[in-house]
Design a protein around this motif. Sequence first.
Motif, PDB file in Angstrom:
ATOM      1  N   SER A   1     -16.773  -6.180 -43.627  1.00  0.00           N
ATOM      2  CA  SER A   1     -17.931  -5.313 -43.891  1.00  0.00           C
ATOM      3  C   SER A   1     -18.473  -5.550 -45.297  1.00  0.00           C
ATOM      4  O   SER A   1     -17.801  -6.088 -46.173  1.00  0.00           O
ATOM      5  CB  SER A   1     -17.532  -3.842 -43.723  1.00  0.00           C
ATOM      6  OG  SER A   1     -16.575  -3.481 -44.702  1.00  0.00           O
TER       7      SER A   1
ATOM      8  N   PHE B   1     -12.179 -10.142 -51.272  1.00  0.00           N
ATOM      9  CA  PHE B   1     -12.714  -8.800 -51.467  1.00  0.00           C
ATOM     10  C   PHE B   1     -13.518  -8.713 -52.760  1.00  0.00           C
ATOM     11  O   PHE B   1     -13.246  -9.423 -53.733  1.00  0.00           O
ATOM     12  CB  PHE B   1     -11.584  -7.764 -51.513  1.00  0.00           C
ATOM     13  CG  PHE B   1     -10.998  -7.461 -50.161  1.00  0.00           C
ATOM     14  CD1 PHE B   1     -11.719  -7.673 -49.004  1.00  0.00           C
ATOM     15  CD2 PHE B   1      -9.717  -6.948 -50.051  1.00  0.00           C
ATOM     16  CE1 PHE B   1     -11.187  -7.384 -47.765  1.00  0.00           C
ATOM     17  CE2 PHE B   1      -9.166  -6.652 -48.815  1.00  0.00           C
ATOM     18  CZ  PHE B   1      -9.907  -6.873 -47.669  1.00  0.00           C
TER      19      PHE B   1
ATOM     20  N   CYS C   1     -16.537  -4.374 -48.288  1.00  0.00           N
ATOM     21  CA  CYS C   1     -15.289  -5.051 -48.659  1.00  0.00           C
ATOM     22  C   CYS C   1     -15.510  -6.449 -49.232  1.00  0.00           C
ATOM     23  O   CYS C   1     -14.805  -6.857 -50.154  1.00  0.00           O
ATOM     24  CB  CYS C   1     -14.368  -5.137 -47.444  1.00  0.00           C
ATOM     25  SG  CYS C   1     -13.821  -3.520 -46.810  1.00  0.00           S
ATOM     26  N   THR C   2     -16.449  -7.207 -48.691  1.00  0.00           N
ATOM     27  CA  THR C   2     -16.621  -8.587 -49.131  1.00  0.00           C
ATOM     28  C   THR C   2     -18.094  -8.953 -49.258  1.00  0.00           C
ATOM     29  O   THR C   2     -18.925  -8.500 -48.453  1.00  0.00           O
ATOM     30  CB  THR C   2     -15.937  -9.572 -48.160  1.00  0.00           C
ATOM     31  OG1 THR C   2     -16.203 -10.921 -48.572  1.00  0.00           O
ATOM     32  CG2 THR C   2     -16.427  -9.382 -46.737  1.00  0.00           C
TER      33      THR C   2
ATOM     34  N   TRP D   1     -13.098  -4.442 -40.066  1.00  0.00           N
ATOM     35  CA  TRP D   1     -13.819  -3.818 -41.196  1.00  0.00           C
ATOM     36  C   TRP D   1     -13.659  -4.611 -42.490  1.00  0.00           C
ATOM     37  O   TRP D   1     -14.417  -4.407 -43.445  1.00  0.00           O
ATOM     38  CB  TRP D   1     -13.412  -2.366 -41.372  1.00  0.00           C
ATOM     39  CG  TRP D   1     -12.052  -2.098 -41.969  1.00  0.00           C
ATOM     40  CD1 TRP D   1     -11.300  -2.924 -42.766  1.00  0.00           C
ATOM     41  CD2 TRP D   1     -11.283  -0.900 -41.849  1.00  0.00           C
ATOM     42  NE1 TRP D   1     -10.136  -2.319 -43.149  1.00  0.00           N
ATOM     43  CE2 TRP D   1     -10.091  -1.075 -42.593  1.00  0.00           C
ATOM     44  CE3 TRP D   1     -11.481   0.308 -41.189  1.00  0.00           C
ATOM     45  CZ2 TRP D   1      -9.112  -0.093 -42.685  1.00  0.00           C
ATOM     46  CZ3 TRP D   1     -10.503   1.281 -41.280  1.00  0.00           C
ATOM     47  CH2 TRP D   1      -9.342   1.082 -42.007  1.00  0.00           C
ATOM     48  N   LYS D   2     -12.689  -5.503 -42.572  1.00  0.00           N
ATOM     49  CA  LYS D   2     -12.505  -6.301 -43.786  1.00  0.00           C
ATOM     50  C   LYS D   2     -13.657  -7.277 -43.993  1.00  0.00           C
ATOM     51  O   LYS D   2     -13.788  -7.854 -45.078  1.00  0.00           O
ATOM     52  CB  LYS D   2     -11.174  -7.046 -43.724  1.00  0.00           C
ATOM     53  CG  LYS D   2      -9.978  -6.096 -43.757  1.00  0.00           C
ATOM     54  CD  LYS D   2      -8.673  -6.802 -44.020  1.00  0.00           C
ATOM     55  CE  LYS D   2      -7.549  -5.783 -44.163  1.00  0.00           C
ATOM     56  NZ  LYS D   2      -6.276  -6.379 -44.603  1.00  0.00           N
TER      57      LYS D   2
ATOM     58  N   CYS E   1     -10.220  -0.948 -47.797  1.00  0.00           N
ATOM     59  CA  CYS E   1     -10.413  -2.323 -47.341  1.00  0.00           C
ATOM     60  C   CYS E   1      -9.088  -3.070 -47.217  1.00  0.00           C
ATOM     61  O   CYS E   1      -8.970  -4.004 -46.420  1.00  0.00           O
ATOM     62  CB  CYS E   1     -11.329  -3.076 -48.312  1.00  0.00           C
ATOM     63  SG  CYS E   1     -13.045  -2.527 -48.318  1.00  0.00           S
TER      64      CYS E   1
ATOM     65  N   ALA F   1     -14.329  -3.277 -54.317  1.00  0.00           N
ATOM     66  CA  ALA F   1     -14.055  -2.907 -52.925  1.00  0.00           C
ATOM     67  C   ALA F   1     -13.232  -1.627 -52.878  1.00  0.00           C
ATOM     68  O   ALA F   1     -12.271  -1.467 -53.642  1.00  0.00           O
ATOM     69  CB  ALA F   1     -13.305  -4.041 -52.226  1.00  0.00           C
TER      70      ALA F   1
ATOM     71  N   SER G   1     -19.817 -10.941 -46.217  1.00  0.00           N
ATOM     72  CA  SER G   1     -20.086 -10.272 -44.948  1.00  0.00           C
ATOM     73  C   SER G   1     -21.336 -10.844 -44.268  1.00  0.00           C
ATOM     74  O   SER G   1     -22.339 -11.108 -44.949  1.00  0.00           O
ATOM     75  CB  SER G   1     -20.280  -8.769 -45.195  1.00  0.00           C
ATOM     76  OG  SER G   1     -20.541  -8.094 -43.993  1.00  0.00           O
TER      77      SER G   1
END
Length: 465
Positions: free
Chosen positions: A257, A270, A260-261, A254-255, A278, A274, A264
């Motif tokens: 996603s 991040f 978060c970033t 998920w980091k 995250c 975020a 992605s």
Amino acid sequence: MAEIKADTTHQHHPVTVSEPDISDQKPTKPKRVASLDIFRGLTVAVMILVDDAGGEWPMIGHAPWNGCNLADFVMPFFLFIVGMSIALALKRIPNRLLAIRKVFLRTLKLLFWGLLLQGGYSHAPDELTYGVDMKKIRWCGILQRIALAYLVVALVEIFSRDSQAKDLASSWFSVFKLYFWHWLVGASVLVVYLAVIYGTYVPDWQFTVQRNNVTVELTVACGVRGKLDPPCNAVGYVDRKVLGLNHMYRHPAWKRSKACTENSPYEGPFRNDAPSWCYSPFEPEGILSSISAILSTVIGVHFGHVLVHFKGHAARLKHWVLMGFALLILGIILHFTHAIPLNKQLYTFSYVCVTSGAAALVFSAFYIMVDIWGLSYLFLPLEWIGMNAMLVYVMAAEGIFAGFINGWYYDDPHNTLTYWIQKHIFIGVWHSRRVGILLYVIFAEILFWAVVAGILHLLGIYWKL
């Protein structure tokens, strides 16, 4: 993924799998099902591909949350194969106590290797160190999940043996009726999973992170029930309560996603805005999701039962293909109607259906090409990997061999044979890191270990659990 095999001989044609005489005192050694070896080999090869090339090709890596990429098929394929192997292997051990002993011993071996390889003790291949702080050891992992599913389904197979007749009626549903205990366990697993994931109240929770050498406490606002989003699902809640945040995976998918970033689906720093979750660990092979994963093995053992009881190729394939398409369609409907999303991290029911259906169809295709048409020579590299799956998994997928090679460097720890091959033979020639890494993984890892496994096969050497 574990090398739980149906036999120890290496003849492939014709495929004849029959019930043993339970009066026999010694386990028999039936012929191998070549398509199962090849399917196992394919799954290990895909795992190496997505693990080592997924960073440059995120479309084949794990989906950040909902969805199903190539990498997300690996674990359920392993569990499906383990299920089929259970159906074939345990029928050759007529003594119940001996079978139980073998099952528990193999389970302990899987747990040991799982903790050693994924618990944090091994830092291969990038770091030339080893050891783990027991306050931060990761208790769950790939082999641990396989161990749980194998233990549960294998014990059901052993203890329900007395209720299994040798001859089936011609009805298509007769094999379901014969093994109703397996499906009863599967249904119980599903009911428990759905009840917990939709019925558990998830309160707000806190965790700490290090920022600029300062410990910061972050809060995740939940106070909900039945949510399947990253911060407030019951799967993560159960793991945080039982395992503890220090013992969970620190690099969840998920980091990558969008929340978060900005990079992605690639990894990256991040976003400034975020959300707090995250930064949190999450266990993709956690307790509740591993309970749900037992369903993949139950479905796999059913396909093994069909192979045992149905004598004709046409009858087997009809059952496999119809059930495979039914599972696939059911899972897709559940996902696109937003009833139950496809999610590997949560191991949702729709994910079980789609991946098990895909496993059924892939195996059926191999069965046609290999065990019926006799085209096994086209898949020899995969067959060799499948015969020594544990060896290839440990050495290649877990990077143990690469870590050993990296231990012999010149002047600088990054000046190793592995890095030199990547840079000068693959990346430099193609003038592209993405293409170079992909070709390196295919040729210098997958095909290399296929050749090694082939040589070991000729020597009769196999790493079994």
